[in-house]
Design an enzyme around this catalytic site. Structure first.
Site, mmCIF file in Angstrom:
data_model
loop_
_atom_site.group_PDB
_atom_site.id
_atom_site.type_symbol
_atom_site.label_atom_id
_atom_site.label_comp_id
_atom_site.label_asym_id
_atom_site.label_seq_id
_atom_site.Cartn_x
_atom_site.Cartn_y
_atom_site.Cartn_z
ATOM 1 N N CYS A 240 24.728 -90.535 -30.022
ATOM 2 C CA CYS A 240 25.140 -91.429 -28.937
ATOM 3 C C CYS A 240 26.498 -92.074 -29.265
ATOM 4 O O CYS A 240 26.644 -92.747 -30.289
ATOM 5 C CB CYS A 240 24.103 -92.518 -28.718
ATOM 6 S SG CYS A 240 24.551 -93.690 -27.406
ATOM 7 N N CYS B 91 22.674 -86.797 -25.874
ATOM 8 C CA CYS B 91 21.287 -86.948 -26.321
ATOM 9 C C CYS B 91 20.398 -85.837 -25.769
ATOM 10 O O CYS B 91 19.503 -85.338 -26.453
ATOM 11 C CB CYS B 91 20.744 -88.321 -25.941
ATOM 12 S SG CYS B 91 20.734 -88.695 -24.170
ATOM 13 N N ASP C 189 5.920 -105.050 -29.856
ATOM 14 C CA ASP C 189 5.339 -103.712 -29.787
ATOM 15 C C ASP C 189 3.849 -103.754 -30.114
ATOM 16 O O ASP C 189 3.332 -102.883 -30.816
ATOM 17 C CB ASP C 189 6.081 -102.784 -30.763
ATOM 18 C CG ASP C 189 5.769 -101.310 -30.528
ATOM 19 O OD1 ASP C 189 5.363 -100.976 -29.409
ATOM 20 O OD2 ASP C 189 5.920 -100.510 -31.460
#
Length: 356
Positions: A253, A199, A139
């Site tokens: 989820c 979601c 990232d």
């Protein structure tokens, strides 16, 4: 140097080494990201990236690995579980006097930890292959880590845009090694979201504008972490007590019933951040904030944005004497952004008390 016919064996070794280093899974993919590139450009054209200008920089380097790291022909993608044992998230979200912090940020920053492990993995590879071209990412650069992970078979992109594994849910970090080794690639897995819309239905700000498409400008994670200015007035009430990130889409989820708790001590909650009292966090000076958040991913948003987020949460909470007193102490804060959110919060609490 490893001969081409031995690359399959090397690929299996890499996956074993990755697990021994604390990654729960590793897989390999090519640099082919044509579909992801089209999706990225469409997302940018819609302006869904908000003020994350970095998403539009670097031209095609983000979607064409060999342009970012010349010579790249294979990508090793890894995942590391981060869900810690902590106070029940729903309990924290229901307790308006507490602040909710995304589960990934409760412990120490994952960037350095994972980069170090990936460097160790690359070193192990080099002991077999000799010097080879590579670069590790966590990232930290223009990398389409989610499409790469999906192409490698670590999971599929869910309707909330996070990668989901049938065996491990979605509570995990991703990392990559770009390499010039001609490694055999793994196969992508089938999407198993089906008709589920959990979601989409739970998103407090309706940021998932359609399946698999998120408007970051409405996303609480963006608003509390990446967004530098004032939080839009119409969205502030929907933030509730979320002061850093949002996990709602992952909490509901169904696949996360298969998620495992992290084995990494670094991700264990620090400073009781899994259920912190808002007024206590709001009282921190900048020096206290920097000291308490040393080694935390939260530190990078800075004290001003931290206070902005907490002021919003206090405005959404109960009109207690403690909350009102805490806000009053920040009424004259030198930051215009903090003052503006404090005044908004005070107005909200006055309305709850029936004051004009």
């Amino acid at each position: 140097m490893v001969q081409r016919q031995n690359m399959q064996q090397l690929a299996e070794q890499i996956k074993d080494w990755a697990q021994s280093l604390g990654f729960q899974q590793a897989a390999i993919t090519s640099t082919q990201l044509d579909e992801a590139e089209r999706g990225l450009h469409s997302w940018l054209d819609k302006g869904y990236h908000g003020e994350m200008d970095f998403m539009a920089r670097h031209g095609t380097k983000r979607s064409r690995p060999a342009e970012l790291v010349p010579g790249t022909i294979s990508v090793i993608s890894v995942r590391m579980d981060y869900l810690p044992e902590a106070t029940d998230p729903w309990e924290v979200l229901r307790a308006e006097e507490l602040g909710y912090i995304s589960r990934y940020a409760l412990g120490r920053d994952y960037h350095k930890l994972m980069r170090k492990r990936l460097q160790q993995l690359a070193k192990q590879i080099a002991e077999v292959t000799g010097d080879f071209g590579y670069r590790v990412f966590v990232d930290s650069a223009p990398v389409l880590e989610k499409p790469l992970a999906a192409n490698a078979g670590l999971g599929w992109a869910g309707k909330h845009s996070n990668i989901i594994s049938r065996d491990a849910g979605s509570w995990f970090f991703l990392g990559e090694i770009y390499t010039d080794l001609p490694l055999p690639t793994d196969t992508a897995v089938k999407n198993h979201c089906g008709r589920c819309s959990a979601c989409i239905d739970i998103c407090p700000t309706r940021a998932i504008v359609e399946p698999y498409l998120v408007d970051a400008r409405r996303c609480i994670s963006y608003l509390t972490i990446e967004h530098p200015g004032a939080i839009p007035l119409e969205l502030r009430p929907q933030l509730g007590n979320r002061i850093y990130g949002c996990d709602d889409c992952q909490l509901v989820c169904p696949w996360n019933r298969f998620a495992s708790l992290t084995k990494e001590a670094a991700f264990v909650p620090r400073h009781q951040l899994d259920a912190p009292v808002l007024t206590e966090l709001f009282s921190w000076s900048e020096g206290e904030f920097l000291k308490q958040m040393e080694g935390s991913p939260i530190r990078r948003i800075g004290h001003e944005r931290w206070l902005r987020n907490i002021a919003t949460a206090l405005g959404n909470g109960p009109a207690s004497d403690t909350a009102l007193a805490a806000l009053e102490q920040r009424r004259t804060h030198p930051s215009p952004a903090v003052r503006e959110h404090v005044l908004w919060a005070l107005d909200q609490l006055d309305k709850k008390r029936g004051r004009p």
